[in-house]
Design a protein around this motif. Sequence first.
Motif, PDB file in Angstrom:
ATOM      1  N   GLN A 138       0.301  10.599   1.525  1.00  0.00           N
ATOM      2  CA  GLN A 138      -0.688   9.906   1.803  1.00  0.00           C
ATOM      3  C   GLN A 138      -0.749   8.878   3.019  1.00  0.00           C
ATOM      4  OE1 GLN A 138      -3.636  10.442   0.164  1.00  0.00           O
ATOM      5  NE2 GLN A 138      -2.337  12.204  -0.704  1.00  0.00           N
ATOM      6  N   GLY A 156       0.907  -1.222   0.153  1.00  0.00           N
ATOM      7  CA  GLY A 156      -0.014   0.021  -0.027  1.00  0.00           C
ATOM      8  C   GLY A 156       0.877   1.133  -0.163  1.00  0.00           C
ATOM      9  N   HIS A 216      -8.962  -8.359   5.287  1.00  0.00           N
ATOM     10  CA  HIS A 216     -10.317  -8.582   4.719  1.00  0.00           C
ATOM     11  C   HIS A 216     -10.941  -9.937   5.734  1.00  0.00           C
ATOM     12  CE1 HIS A 216     -13.835  -9.096   2.003  1.00  0.00           C
ATOM     13  NE2 HIS A 216     -13.508 -10.427   2.169  1.00  0.00           N
ATOM     14  N   ALA A 223     -12.854   1.799   3.688  1.00  0.00           N
ATOM     15  CA  ALA A 223     -11.559   2.388   3.504  1.00  0.00           C
ATOM     16  C   ALA A 223     -11.039   2.865   4.723  1.00  0.00           C
ATOM     17  CB  ALA A 223     -11.264   3.391   2.419  1.00  0.00           C
ATOM     18  N   ARG A 224     -11.752   3.489   5.489  1.00  0.00           N
ATOM     19  CA  ARG A 224     -11.448   4.301   7.140  1.00  0.00           C
ATOM     20  C   ARG A 224     -11.331   3.133   7.693  1.00  0.00           C
ATOM     21  NH1 ARG A 224     -13.928   9.986   8.784  1.00  0.00           N
ATOM     22  NH2 ARG A 224     -12.714  10.246  10.775  1.00  0.00           N
ATOM     23  N   SER A 278     -16.379   3.936   7.073  1.00  0.00           N
ATOM     24  CA  SER A 278     -16.452   3.658   5.662  1.00  0.00           C
ATOM     25  C   SER A 278     -15.510   2.645   5.407  1.00  0.00           C
ATOM     26  CB  SER A 278     -16.038   4.829   4.674  1.00  0.00           C
ATOM     27  OG  SER A 278     -14.606   5.289   4.763  1.00  0.00           O
ATOM     28  N   ALA A 320      -2.812   9.199   6.354  1.00  0.00           N
ATOM     29  CA  ALA A 320      -3.755   7.864   6.710  1.00  0.00           C
ATOM     30  C   ALA A 320      -3.391   7.668   8.366  1.00  0.00           C
ATOM     31  CB  ALA A 320      -3.238   6.745   5.937  1.00  0.00           C
ATOM     32  N   HIS A 342     -10.652   0.104   7.512  1.00  0.00           N
ATOM     33  CA  HIS A 342      -9.275  -0.846   7.248  1.00  0.00           C
ATOM     34  C   HIS A 342      -8.166  -0.007   7.763  1.00  0.00           C
ATOM     35  CE1 HIS A 342     -11.061  -3.537   3.817  1.00  0.00           C
ATOM     36  NE2 HIS A 342     -11.512  -3.983   5.124  1.00  0.00           N
ATOM     37  N   ASN A 343      -8.189   1.316   7.517  1.00  0.00           N
ATOM     38  CA  ASN A 343      -7.018   2.272   8.034  1.00  0.00           C
ATOM     39  C   ASN A 343      -6.909   2.087   9.485  1.00  0.00           C
ATOM     40  OD1 ASN A 343      -4.967   4.264   7.030  1.00  0.00           O
ATOM     41  ND2 ASN A 343      -6.375   5.430   8.521  1.00  0.00           N
ATOM     42  N   ARG A 382      -3.772  -7.240   2.778  1.00  0.00           N
ATOM     43  CA  ARG A 382      -4.882  -6.800   2.557  1.00  0.00           C
ATOM     44  C   ARG A 382      -5.812  -7.838   2.564  1.00  0.00           C
ATOM     45  NH1 ARG A 382      -7.734  -2.317   0.614  1.00  0.00           N
ATOM     46  NH2 ARG A 382      -9.522  -2.968  -0.821  1.00  0.00           N
TER      47      ARG A 382
END
Length: 436
Positions: A224, A138, A280, A257-258, A255, A228, A260-261, A276
């Motif tokens: 980025q 990532g 999941h 994405a948020r 959300s 994060a 997972h972060n 990843r």
Amino acid sequence: MDLYSRFCRQIAELGSRGELLVAFSGGLDSTVLLALTARLAREQGRSVRAVHIHHGLQAVADSWPAHCTRVAASLGVVCQTLGVQVTLGPRVSLEAAAREARYRALAGAMRPGELLLTGHHQDDQTETLLLALKRGAGVEGLAAMPHIKPFGPGWQLRPLLGWSRRQLERFACIERLSWVTDPSNADSRFDRNFLRNEVLPGLVARWPAFNQTVARSAELCAEQAELAAELAEQDLPGLVQDHRALSIPGLQELSPARRHNALRHWLQAQGVYCSRLQLHTLWQEVALARDDASPLLALGERQVRRYRQRLYVVAGAAVPRPCAGLAADSWLELGVGRLRLAFRTGDVGLDPALDLGRLHIAFGAQGGRAHPLGRAGSRPLKKLWQEYRIPPWQRERVPLLFDGERLVAAVGVFICRDFASRPGEPSWQLEWRPND
């Protein structure tokens, strides 16, 4: 602007005024770095020294320590040689094992506040990013190598990241520097060498500015990754609860994405790194498992478990070790953590009249009752575990302190009323450092 002037500006921009330690392999990159650093140190009156790491992996390298000592001396710098043992493990490449041994030795050689300078350049940055792409990394992986980062008891600086290998070689020739060439660099069986020897020459021939554009991409990814991390710092305080547990209902409000972060940074804060796909799996098969399940996901030596809509990181291989007899001011290794009894004034502790020779530690005692300090009456231990929200797998790891047959305390959870000290008086304080 010549290379030395740019180097001085780079060091100044990094805001570094500590003593300088150069990682000196004897190769082109580190030789240029040492020459630049030695000149800067002379002109600015700063202290500089060099360390050469001898891996002992090839016979030709046995002559390099003497070479490094001579070159460093010609530049007015003392060079120390440190030998390391490179140990291979399962799924660990020789490159990775050597790098791990090298950086461990460099960290051990550093003085508090010292600045470790390494000779990584623009071509190295490109190789690192391409290797990260190969792994499916990532933004943190694609950020490649930062110019500066905390390291050991000080900082690591990479002041040559803005220069290509060709520029460094041109400078070395002009300055008539002498360096060694590692013959293993020609072995394209190693991933980094394959990129350096077989892939990058063609890319740079087709697109001459390829290294510079890759460096810009790495810097954007670094930004980025920083964003994060800042977002996780905002989210996690409202999600992390007792025992560093993570709230599943709180995560469900974010959300994907948020979420997972937040999950990734929560795991990394406890030394757990996952792919990843593993992330999941953690969400779908652990966090969202049916209510009557006891799901877990093994991640290396750790496990992630769920209890009462919370996620926990557990040291999976830990085995509790009972202990007979306690001594004051000595840490006891109990397998699942460390315990020490200290006599001092502080919070309410254990009765100062307790006979330490009669005390012993047990684990997993079934049945029985206890009357915790501050509670109205006694309760079965099973009920108390539930009321104190101790997950089932954790109950076997809670040290139970006994005086003979009588429970004195569930360490880290409660003290029994009959064995508590009076407020404000000196008492035996339990210091507990769990592994989890």
